[in-house]
Design an enzyme around this catalytic site. Sequence first.
Site, PDB file in Angstrom:
ATOM      1  N   GLY A 109       0.827  -1.215   0.000  1.00 17.08           N
ATOM      2  CA  GLY A 109       0.000   0.000   0.000  1.00 17.08           C
ATOM      3  C   GLY A 109       0.849   1.247   0.000  1.00 17.08           C
ATOM      4  O   GLY A 109       2.056   1.191  -0.259  1.00 17.08           O
ATOM      5  N   ASN A 110       0.238   2.370   0.262  1.00 12.68           N
ATOM      6  CA  ASN A 110       0.977   3.631   0.372  1.00 12.68           C
ATOM      7  C   ASN A 110       0.315   4.500   1.435  1.00 12.68           C
ATOM      8  O   ASN A 110      -0.738   4.158   1.965  1.00 12.68           O
ATOM      9  CB  ASN A 110       1.040   4.335  -0.989  1.00 12.68           C
ATOM     10  CG  ASN A 110      -0.333   4.646  -1.530  1.00 12.68           C
ATOM     11  OD1 ASN A 110      -1.045   5.479  -0.980  1.00 12.68           O
ATOM     12  ND2 ASN A 110      -0.733   3.951  -2.581  1.00 12.68           N
TER      13      ASN A 110
END
Length: 389
Positions: A198-199
């Site tokens: 993810g980020n």
Amino acid sequence: MAGVLLGVTGGIAAYKACTLVRLLVRAGHDVYPIITAGAERFVAAETFFALARTTQSGDPYPHLQRADLLVVAPLTANTLARLAHGLADDLLTEAALAHSGPVLVAPAMNSRMWMHPATQANVRVLLSRGVELVGPVEGELAEGEEGIGRMAEPEEILTRVEAILVAGTRTPGSLSGLRVVVSAGGTREPLDAVRYLGNRSSGRMGVALVEEAQRRGADVTLLAANLTVPAPLGITVVETPTAEDLEREALACADADVIVMAAAVADYRLPSPSASKRPKDGAPWVIELAPTTDVLRALGAARRPGQVLVGFAADGADSGLERAREKRRAKRADLFVFNDISRPDIGFDAPDNEVVLISEDGEREVGKAPKSVIAAAILDEAERVLSKR
Ligand SMILES: Cc1cc2nc3c(=O)[nH]c(=O)nc-3n(C[C@H](O)[C@H](O)[C@H](O)COP(=O)(O)O)c2cc1C
């Protein structure tokens, strides 16, 4: 400088309205407090009048006082219901009925009261009339519970007040009749049944864009990728947790008038994630990632005449701006919003941003400001491009 009627209702957060009065006065506004009997159980009305440097009016019709903006902070479930149903049983609700300008409310209550269908129905009524909401936010509540229901902080309410006052100088409903699609948040690409890549994108920038487009009268669709902030009410929300979901849903709305791709979409994914959890065995886990589809490029290729397409470039300060200019051309976008992610005080998961707006006609720097102000600058630019079509 504007005239602000400030309604304060009977919740614990009434004490925070004192700070709000100070901030409004310091910003140069004339504040006229209207304190309900419920609020007086928490803070005396005189405190607000003293902070606003005014006195209670001897006017026989104080509810007819004219103002540029009505703010109610905190807004209780009780007064929310009274406003939704047009009651006029105290000075605040009488003033609300007599007020014809913009209204901003900052609800504050226990999460269960906020989530109750009656409260949510009342909120929808207010939104349908153009009333703006700030918060409530998640956090610790007065009675010791955790959840959604805390009043937005006074600084955030002030930011919204300023944004509404600036917007008042703009043509009302400048995007009315137009369909605006905004993607927000960050996608998560599964590695197995529980892990993902993810980020850090929170979705704040995209949500600010949604709120601004809604304020300008647009019919808004939000493509929501794992938001850590609540999605605004009164819009269409489509959940798009992965890059593949986002691609599918974005292409399904490719005929919108304005598309703003603010979400941080994964560039790589694991093509075949395991359906179960990979057991820990001490050995290295070697995976090969495959590139995802570039959604903005796909939208650029499918774009229809007259449409405005806006992309975001989160990059480093060095040659990031040059790369953003190149990406705008290559992806056939009208506008690119460059923000420098090497700075911790702006961009990812921060309340502020500082951007460069890149279009065919040149570049415009927007200095560090709350994301609501940046959102207004982006949509001003999108409207400018639209008006040339
Ligand atoms: C200690 C205490 C705290 C309260 N806090 C809230 C609150 O945060 N939000 C809310 O909607 N009502 C709250 N209430 C209930 C309201 O005070 C009550 O509904 C009152 O009638 C509201 O009147 P008003 O909306 O005219 O100010 C609280 C009540 C008490 C006794």
